[in-house]
Design an enzyme around this catalytic site. Structure first.
Site, PDB file in Angstrom:
ATOM      1  CB  CYS A   1     -40.668 -36.388 -39.718  1.00  0.00           C
ATOM      2  SG  CYS A   1     -42.043 -37.317 -39.761  1.00  0.00           S
TER       3      CYS A   1
ATOM      4  CB  ALA B   1     -41.618 -40.223 -37.095  1.00  0.00           C
TER       5      ALA B   1
ATOM      6  NE  ARG C   1     -41.983 -49.063 -38.087  1.00  0.00           N
ATOM      7  CZ  ARG C   1     -41.124 -48.458 -37.536  1.00  0.00           C
ATOM      8  NH1 ARG C   1     -39.924 -49.161 -37.469  1.00  0.00           N
ATOM      9  NH2 ARG C   1     -41.288 -47.309 -36.644  1.00  0.00           N
TER      10      ARG C   1
ATOM     11  CG  HIS D   1     -41.388 -37.370 -28.698  1.00  0.00           C
ATOM     12  ND1 HIS D   1     -40.569 -38.331 -27.819  1.00  0.00           N
ATOM     13  CD2 HIS D   1     -41.488 -38.196 -29.824  1.00  0.00           C
ATOM     14  CE1 HIS D   1     -40.327 -39.218 -28.483  1.00  0.00           C
ATOM     15  NE2 HIS D   1     -40.823 -39.297 -29.675  1.00  0.00           N
TER      16      HIS D   1
HETATM   17 FE1  CFM Z   1     -37.067 -41.961 -25.764  1.00  0.00          FE
HETATM   18 FE2  CFM Z   1     -37.252 -41.396 -28.300  1.00  0.00          FE
HETATM   19 FE3  CFM Z   1     -37.969 -43.839 -27.418  1.00  0.00          FE
HETATM   20 FE4  CFM Z   1     -35.483 -43.067 -27.380  1.00  0.00          FE
HETATM   21 FE5  CFM Z   1     -35.185 -44.060 -29.682  1.00  0.00          FE
HETATM   22 FE6  CFM Z   1     -37.037 -42.504 -30.690  1.00  0.00          FE
HETATM   23 FE7  CFM Z   1     -37.897 -44.834 -29.866  1.00  0.00          FE
HETATM   24 MO1  CFM Z   1     -36.501 -44.702 -31.778  1.00  0.00          MO
HETATM   25  S1  CFM Z   1     -35.531 -40.903 -26.931  1.00  0.00           S
HETATM   26  S2  CFM Z   1     -36.549 -43.988 -25.878  1.00  0.00           S
HETATM   27  S3  CFM Z   1     -33.893 -43.682 -28.374  1.00  0.00           S
HETATM   28  S4  CFM Z   1     -38.937 -41.766 -27.001  1.00  0.00           S
HETATM   29  S5  CFM Z   1     -35.237 -43.071 -31.608  1.00  0.00           S
HETATM   30  S6  CFM Z   1     -37.519 -40.487 -30.299  1.00  0.00           S
HETATM   31  S7  CFM Z   1     -38.517 -43.744 -31.361  1.00  0.00           S
HETATM   32  S8  CFM Z   1     -36.337 -45.851 -30.107  1.00  0.00           S
HETATM   33  S9  CFM Z   1     -39.112 -45.404 -28.203  1.00  0.00           S
HETATM   34  C1  HCA Z   2     -38.503 -41.875 -35.246  1.00  0.00           C
HETATM   35  C2  HCA Z   2     -38.731 -43.502 -35.159  1.00  0.00           C
HETATM   36  C3  HCA Z   2     -37.623 -44.375 -34.900  1.00  0.00           C
HETATM   37  C4  HCA Z   2     -37.165 -44.945 -36.099  1.00  0.00           C
HETATM   38  C5  HCA Z   2     -36.417 -45.994 -36.099  1.00  0.00           C
HETATM   39  C6  HCA Z   2     -35.286 -46.171 -36.983  1.00  0.00           C
HETATM   40  C7  HCA Z   2     -38.222 -45.649 -34.153  1.00  0.00           C
HETATM   41  O1  HCA Z   2     -37.382 -41.655 -35.787  1.00  0.00           O
HETATM   42  O2  HCA Z   2     -38.880 -40.952 -34.978  1.00  0.00           O
HETATM   43  O3  HCA Z   2     -34.659 -45.281 -37.476  1.00  0.00           O
HETATM   44  O4  HCA Z   2     -34.784 -47.636 -37.064  1.00  0.00           O
HETATM   45  O5  HCA Z   2     -37.693 -45.875 -33.325  1.00  0.00           O
HETATM   46  O6  HCA Z   2     -39.372 -46.168 -34.698  1.00  0.00           O
HETATM   47  O7  HCA Z   2     -36.808 -43.533 -34.239  1.00  0.00           O
END
Ligand code: CFM
Ligand code: HCA
Length: 531
Positions: free
Chosen positions: A53, A56, A87, A185
């Site tokens: 969401c 998040a 985490r 974001h």
């Molecule tokens: Fe960019 Fe992301 Fe991220 Fe991402 Fe991700 Fe994410 Fe993440 Mo989870 S696009 S790299 S592949 S900021 S889903 S919204 S939170 S790992 S640090």
């Molecule tokens: C998000 C956070 C997330 C969730 C990770 C997952 C992250 O969804 O905004 O589903 O394992 O990286 O913490 O993408």
């Protein structure tokens, strides 16, 4: 492949069929791609999506990694607990710097607060945080119920700012506003560019950069920084992995913005270009060849023979250290296939690292990406207005009268713009093999079905879908948190990844898992069965 795909889609009700068909395409030669992908739209209600969401994205992803700010969740405790920094966000302090990452700050709203209002509790929480931790900044992040009951978090932030003489920012990032990326974001980043970047004056070194869109997952940022510092770069700020508000204040002083995750930060790159004249370059420090390319591209930008020579020296040194180990792991991994489903950049970046190991990606998809992340920035002008951007404040940015400057001459920019990805991202799809699948907003039903159709050896995703693969007897690897392993970035990180993948696919456990469809009769036409 297309027949199998259609069979899967035909199991959906008609309206869902039409919707999902637009989000799934088979990659064809670039000039012959018949359909562009639909992305950045709301999930069909009722579908078990894997997306996170708005809160998040704002609190968990962008503001969460800042070590020196109290990031205070205004809402029930579950939201704060789920996004608790420990985490996955890693932070290291120097000297007696404040490190607040281990704490989980929340107003812990109860039913009574929802009925009578939560502002009093928010003021109380700020007062306690100031008294105990004496932070220079506090960031309030609101969750769904706070938006629904109408607590005025901006008024509370203004009060606290005057009362305690520190910076207090309010982020209205209620989860229901949208997904992690297109809501969260952007709300966080807009706040950082409006109130923080541009307020410091640190003198910077010769090759000064900001690392944008790098969140230090599994320690990736540290590994990237190690290599960049070894070459001689001055890293002014990292946005936001292991970052601090104090560093971010100086980000406008850096000569170049180096963008790792395009999706989460490309608009900051653009805004900083307009406001401060800073160019941005797209890099990828996941994968050995892509790390080498990124380092060389950065050196081209600075156009300095010393920097170029030092870059080659470091590449040679780092590569010779890891090459023999990588060769051993490659023997184990070569010829395997992978399916990747991650947020908005890793499904592209990890294809390159897997390729270094001889693994082919047969499916790649994003939870939150926009069409340009799939097809390249050249499609930006053709993206429809109705994309899911309704809740994002659009900032009017103008050149900053004191800090705007021209870093490279127009002549030099023209000369290098075709050599390096300067202010440009080519997207994920161009590097994918013809015949591979591209899926936007993959859901649990499609995960099960596509794993059956494609039978990949490795499935890389997040916590919500990881066990779908495990139960099907397929090794899965989290790419959001690396299952508590890492770093995977750069040269040394590539070895860690290779080791984890080799271990995962060779473990004998998989042959003891019997997926339900091998023992249970299929429910023809149902969403849980299928042939
Ligand atoms: Fe960019 Fe992301 Fe991220 Fe991402 Fe991700 Fe994410 Fe993440 Mo989870 S696009 S790299 S592949 S900021 S889903 S919204 S939170 S790992 S640090
Ligand atoms: C998000 C956070 C997330 C969730 C990770 C997952 C992250 O969804 O905004 O589903 O394992 O990286 O913490 O993408």
């Amino acid at each position: 492949m297309k027949d199998k795909l259609n069979k899967m889609l035909e199991k959906y009700p008609a309206a869902v069929f039409k919707n999902r068909k637009e989000h799934i395409i088979v990659k064809e030669a670039d000039s012959e791609q018949p359909q562009s992908i639909t992305a950045n739209t709301r999930t069909v209600p009722g579908i078990i999506t894997n997306r996170g969401c708005c809160y998040a994205g704002c609190k968990g992803v962008v503001l969460g990694p800042l070590r020196d700010a109290v990031v205070l969740t205004h809402g029930p405790i579950g939201c704060g607990y789920y996004t608790w920094g420990t985490r996955r966000n890693k932070g290291r302090t120097e000297g007696d710097e404040l490190n607040l990452l281990n704490y989980c700050f929340s107003t812990d709203l109860q039913e009574g607060d929802i009925v009578f209002g939560g502002e009093k509790k928010l003021r109380q929480a700020i007062t306690e945080a100031v008294e105990i931790f004496k932070p220079k900044s506090i960031m309030i992040c609101s969750t769904c119920p706070v938006g629904l009951i109408g607590d005025d978090i901006n008024a509370v932030a203004n009060w606290a700012q005057k009362e305690y003489g520190i910076q207090v920012l309010a982020f209205s990032c209620e989860g229901y506003k949208g997904v992690s990326q297109s809501g969260g974001h952007h709300i966080a980043n807009n706040g950082l560019i409006k109130h923080i970047i541009g307020t410091g004056e640190r003198a910077v070194g010769k090759y000064s950069i900001n690392l944008l869109g790098e969140y230090n997952i599994g320690g990736d940022g540290w590994e990237i920084e190690r290599v960049l510092k070894k070459i001689g770069y001055d890293i002014v700020s990292v946005m936001t992995g292991n970052g601090t508000v104090e560093e971010l204040k100086n980000a406008h002083m850096a000569q170049l913005n180096v963008v790792q995750c395009h999706r989460s930060i490309n608009y900051i790159g653009e805004m900083m270009q307009t406001k401060y004249g800073t160019d941005w370059i797209k890099v990828n420090f996941i994968g050995i060849k892509s790390t080498m390319k990124s380092l060389r591209d950065m050196a081209v930008y600075f156009d300095d023979p010393d920097l170029m020579a030092r870059t080659e020296e470091v590449i040679a040194e780092e590569f010779s250290e890891i090459a023999p180990i990588m060769e051993e792991y490659k023997k184990i991994c070569q010829g395997k296939t992978a399916a990747l489903f991650v947020g908005g950049s890793r499904a592209h970046h990890y294809q390159l690292l897997l390729e270094d190991l001889g693994v082919e990606t047969v499916l790649a998809g994003y939870e939150f990406a926009h069409r340009d992340d799939y097809e390249g920035r050249e499609v930006l002008s053709t993206i429809k207005e109705d994309a899911d951007s309704k809740n994002i404040e659009s900032l009017d940015i103008e050149p900053d009268s004191t800090h705007y400057r021209v870093v490279l001459s127009q002549e030099r920019l023209e000369k290098i713009k075709d050599q390096i990805p300067l202010n440009y991202y080519e997207g994920m799809m161009k590097q994918m093999k013809n015949g591979s699948l591209v899926v936007d907003d993959l859901n649990h039903f499609e995960t099960e079905e596509l794993l059956k159709i494609l039978k990949p050896d490795i499935f890389c995703s997040g916590i919500k879908d990881k066990y779908v693969a495990h139960k099907a007897g397929i090794f899965s690897k989290q790419l959001h948190s690396y299952d508590y392993s890492g770093p995977y970035a750069g040269f040394k990180g590539a070895v860690n990844f290779a080791r984890d993948i080799a271990m995962g696919i060779t473990t004998p456990s998989w042959k003891y898992v019997i997926p339900p469809w091998k023992t249970q009769p299929m429910l023809e036409g149902s969403l849980i069965g299928g042939k």
